[in-house]
Design an enzyme around this catalytic site. Structure first.
Site, PDB file in Angstrom:
ATOM      1  CG  ASP A 387      31.177  32.180  59.055  1.00 26.60           C
ATOM      2  OD1 ASP A 387      30.784  32.316  60.225  1.00 26.60           O
ATOM      3  OD2 ASP A 387      30.439  31.836  58.106  1.00 26.60           O
ATOM      4  CG  HIS A 389      32.830  27.741  58.877  1.00 24.91           C
ATOM      5  ND1 HIS A 389      31.882  27.190  59.704  1.00 24.91           N
ATOM      6  CD2 HIS A 389      32.178  28.680  58.167  1.00 24.91           C
ATOM      7  CE1 HIS A 389      30.714  27.759  59.481  1.00 24.91           C
ATOM      8  NE2 HIS A 389      30.862  28.665  58.550  1.00 24.91           N
ATOM      9  CE1 TYR A 418      24.081  43.161  88.430  1.00 28.22           C
ATOM     10  CE2 TYR A 418      22.968  41.950  86.689  1.00 28.22           C
ATOM     11  CZ  TYR A 418      22.941  42.551  87.928  1.00 28.22           C
ATOM     12  OH  TYR A 418      21.809  42.542  88.676  1.00 28.22           O
ATOM     13  CB  SER A 438      25.709  20.545  73.967  1.00 23.43           C
ATOM     14  OG  SER A 438      25.253  20.239  75.263  1.00 23.43           O
TER      15      SER A 438
HETATM   16  C1  LIG Z   1      28.323  32.457  54.660  1.00 18.17           C
HETATM   17  C2  LIG Z   1      27.635  33.698  55.053  1.00 18.17           C
HETATM   18  C3  LIG Z   1      26.695  33.708  56.084  1.00 18.17           C
HETATM   19  C4  LIG Z   1      26.238  32.451  56.767  1.00 18.17           C
HETATM   20  O1  LIG Z   1      27.264  31.820  57.413  1.00 18.17           O
HETATM   21  P1  LIG Z   1      27.204  30.246  57.740  1.00 18.17           P
HETATM   22  O2  LIG Z   1      28.540  30.048  58.361  1.00 18.17           O
HETATM   23  O3  LIG Z   1      27.039  29.543  56.439  1.00 18.17           O
HETATM   24  O4  LIG Z   1      26.079  30.021  58.665  1.00 18.17           O
HETATM   25  C5  LIG Z   1      26.150  34.914  56.448  1.00 18.17           C
HETATM   26  N1  LIG Z   1      26.499  36.049  55.824  1.00 18.17           N
HETATM   27  C6  LIG Z   1      27.393  36.080  54.812  1.00 18.17           C
HETATM   28  C7  LIG Z   1      27.744  37.374  54.177  1.00 18.17           C
HETATM   29  C8  LIG Z   1      27.990  34.898  54.389  1.00 18.17           C
HETATM   30  O5  LIG Z   1      28.859  34.919  53.371  1.00 18.17           O
END
Ligand SMILES: *Cc1c(COP(=O)(O)O)cnc(C)c1O
Length: 619
Positions: A387, A389, A418, A438
């Site tokens: 992530d 974020h 492919y 989207s």
């Molecule tokens: C945060 C997290 C998720 C979920 O991610 P989101 O970005 O909140 O959808 C999945 N697995 C782990 C280990 C996380 O820490």
């Protein structure tokens, strides 16, 4: 090769006191001016639609005023109720300030409003998304020429994609038997269910060569559905994120086929228990669809021993048992940058300067061999969730799904990848290979900007995350060494749950001598409520944190040792089966300076003392 200049972490964020406001504002003006010109110079001779005369009319001005009022209204709502992530007074969820580069990238791009579903809607930002996908896959150690990666709305959707892929892949050998049996001649059901990912992808290549690929795909679960498909079990650690539970539902796997493996006292998956689970499934002739390891558990920041799981997988392969391996590194993935030098080489353990803070005094060095080996082994997995974020310090919504072998996407695509994707410069119709439709090109641009400014190695993200881990270890060490707080003639001790594998610290307060776990839970629940939105507007809170409950349903007996350290009788655990802990994800990079750290540690202690005093008064 350019040697990266070291980055100054303090120049990356707006700052707790908006210290970098002048710069940020300048950049905002630049991006507005730049975008406005872009509009003006598109066919410069086209006449303006809005005339100066109209702009002075009452209804025009009234309409502008409506926008102004709405914005002021929104600003008020945001200021009243938002969480001040930027401050080191916030040590709660996986949040802190986000990178100026990412914010500016997002703000600039949103004016162009690209949609990354299809190349047509986003010629600029689809390319950026493919690029950052490759950068992240490279960060994970995947071969940039073979890998696949793209931005999702978050870790949840990336995990869904892993299940989608693993599920469809598992049904391929059976589908091939149905339409081109000679390709899998002589293989039993058990053997078909135990093809490795590489073997399945090679089978797919042969189906393509034989011209039966489309026909074969119709025979997989995507054509036939889950009825009659015995694809087997998904194995996760008890510490799993709840997106796995949802995934088992959405993809028709069923909760009955989702097996949670116990974690040990350090909240890492118990490898012996994993082995026992796999063995019992084999005995029952139930195939294993996938094993999931977590790098950076959501509640504890624990790092599963990926290297041991990889070894186990190799051993089982010799016995003819194969499974898909996914790593949920939604939280911890970016921390792999700590281990990469400027030329993207994984730094030898001996050459790694451990992140230790006052280790002479405390003995708390970060980085043990297991964590190191786990990060090193990550590229052995078939796919990885990470992530931006979270530890990418990028604003929402940006997760990423990464796979070792791009051929995999042919099992989910609704477009014959492919055929069209033979050359690299072919525009990507992302929407056909991903769960989402989207989607914001601005999210990909934000990640691209972040990576452009902060390299994915030890001198970039490594430096930020190193600072955050150092802060977490200072906090952990202070908790370990804290003398009990005295309030109203009573003494309260605090203990950390476990030595963190990353930068999440869990801990609980306890009145010394209190024999009731229920009472301790009530105390920590109260402290959480005082230090969260529950106590009213956050803006006046002195310290803000999060909490979690470790329950017997989710964690089995793992929390028992923690309970015992407070001196509780084990029967208390049997009676209540749940322990409330405060949870501080220390993402802030600012707790590395001694003076700063002390200020915030004292702030924390004072906030706890005040809260305990208030609780006593209210009792
Ligand atoms: C945060 C997290 C998720 C979920 O991610 P989101 O970005 O909140 O959808 C999945 N697995 C782990 C280990 C996380 O820490």
């Amino acid at each position: 090769m350019d040697i990266e200049k070291p980055i100054n972490t303090k120049a990356l964020f707006l700052g707790p006191k908006s210290e970098n406001y002048d710069f940020f504002r300048q950049m905002l003006l630049f991006l507005m001016d730049d975008h406005a010109e872009w509009r003006r110079y598109f066919h410069p001779n086209d006449a303006p639609i809005v005339s100066d005369g109209e702009k002075g009319q009452k209804d025009f001005l009234d309409t502008l005023q409506k926008t102004r009022e709405a914005l002021v209204d929104l600003a008020g709502q945001l200021q009243e109720s938002s969480t001040p992530w930027f401050s080191p007074r916030y040590l709660g969820h996986m949040n802190t300030d986000t990178l100026m580069a990412a914010n500016l990238g997002y703000m600039l791009t949103v004016l162009y409003n690209p949609n990354n579903c299809a190349y047509e809607g986003s010629p600029a930002t689809t390319a950026l998304e493919i690029q950052v996908g490759r950068q992240l896959a490279t960060l994970m150690g995947y071969d940039p020429q073979r890998c696949w990666g793209h931005i999702t709305s978050g870790g949840t959707v990336a995990n869904y994609e892993a299940v989608w892929l693993a599920r469809n892949l598992a049904s391929i050998p059976f589908a091939i038997r149905a339409c081109k049996p000679e390709l899998v001649d002589g293989l039993s059901d058990w053997q078909l269910a135990n093809r490795s990912t590489a073997q399945i992808l090679d089978l797919m290549d042969r189906a393509k060569e034989s011209g039966v690929f489309e026909e074969m795909r119709e025979q997989t679960v995507r054509g036939k559905g889950m009825a009659g498909a015995n694809l087997g079990a998904i194995i996760v650690p008890q510490s799993k994120h709840y997106s796995w539970t949802k995934a088992a539902d959405i993809f028709g796997i069923g909760q009955d086929n989702l097996y949670s493996v116990p974690v040990r006292e350090n909240y890492r998956m118990d490898i012996n228990a994993l082995k026992a689970r796999i063995d019992s499934l084999i005995t029952g002739k139930k195939p294993i669809l996938a094993v999931v390891a977590v790098v950076g558990t959501t509640e504890e920041g624990a790092v599963d021993e990926v290297h041991e799981i990889v070894k186990l997988r190799e051993r089982y392969a010799e016995e003819g048992v194969a499974f898909y391996l996914h790593i949920d590194a939604a939280y911890g993935g970016y921390a792999r940058a700590l281990f990469l030098d400027e030329e993207n080489r994984f730094i030898p353990f001996e050459g790694f300067h451990t992140i230790c803070i006052d280790s002479k005094d405390t003995g708390n060095d970060w980085l043990n061999r297991d964590v190191y080996e786990a990060f090193k082994a990550m590229p052995k997995a078939d796919s990885i969730t990470v992530d931006p974020h979270k530890l990418g310090y990028v604003p929402y919504a940006a997760g990423a799904f990464l796979a070792a072998d791009r051929r995999m996407i042919d099992v989910i695509s609704y477009f014959a990848a492919y055929v069209f994707d033979k050359s690299d410069d072919n525009p990507m119709l992302l929407g056909s290979y991903i769960i989402e439709g989207s989607k914001a090109g601005a999210a990909a641009a934000a990640v691209w900007m972040a990576h452009r400014v902060v390299p994915l190695n030890r001198s970039g993200y490594g430096a930020i995350i190193r600072a955050s881990i150092e802060g977490a270890y200072r906090f952990y060490t202070s908790l370990q060494n804290a003398t009990p707080i005295e309030v109203g003639g009573k003494r309260f001790e605090v203990l950390p749950l476990t030595c963190p594998d990353s930068n999440i610290v869990d801990y609980a307060f306890h009145e010394i001598g209190n024999p009731s776990l229920k009472e301790m839970n009530a105390l920590n629940q109260y402290l959480y409520e005082r230090c969260s939105y529950k106590s009213g507007p956050l803006y006046t809170n002195d310290f803000i944190t999060s909490k979690t409950s470790l329950t017997v349903e989710e964690y089995g007996e793992a929390p028992l040792s923690f309970i015992k350290r407070f001196g509780f009788d084990p029967s208390e655990w049997e009676r209540h089966g749940s322990v409330v802990v405060l949870r501080s994800c220390v993402l802030t990079p600012y707790l590395v300076n001694n003076t700063t750290y002390k200020t915030y540690w004292n702030t924390f202690l004072k906030a706890m003392e005040d809260a305990i005093a208030d609780r006593q008064r209210s009792q």
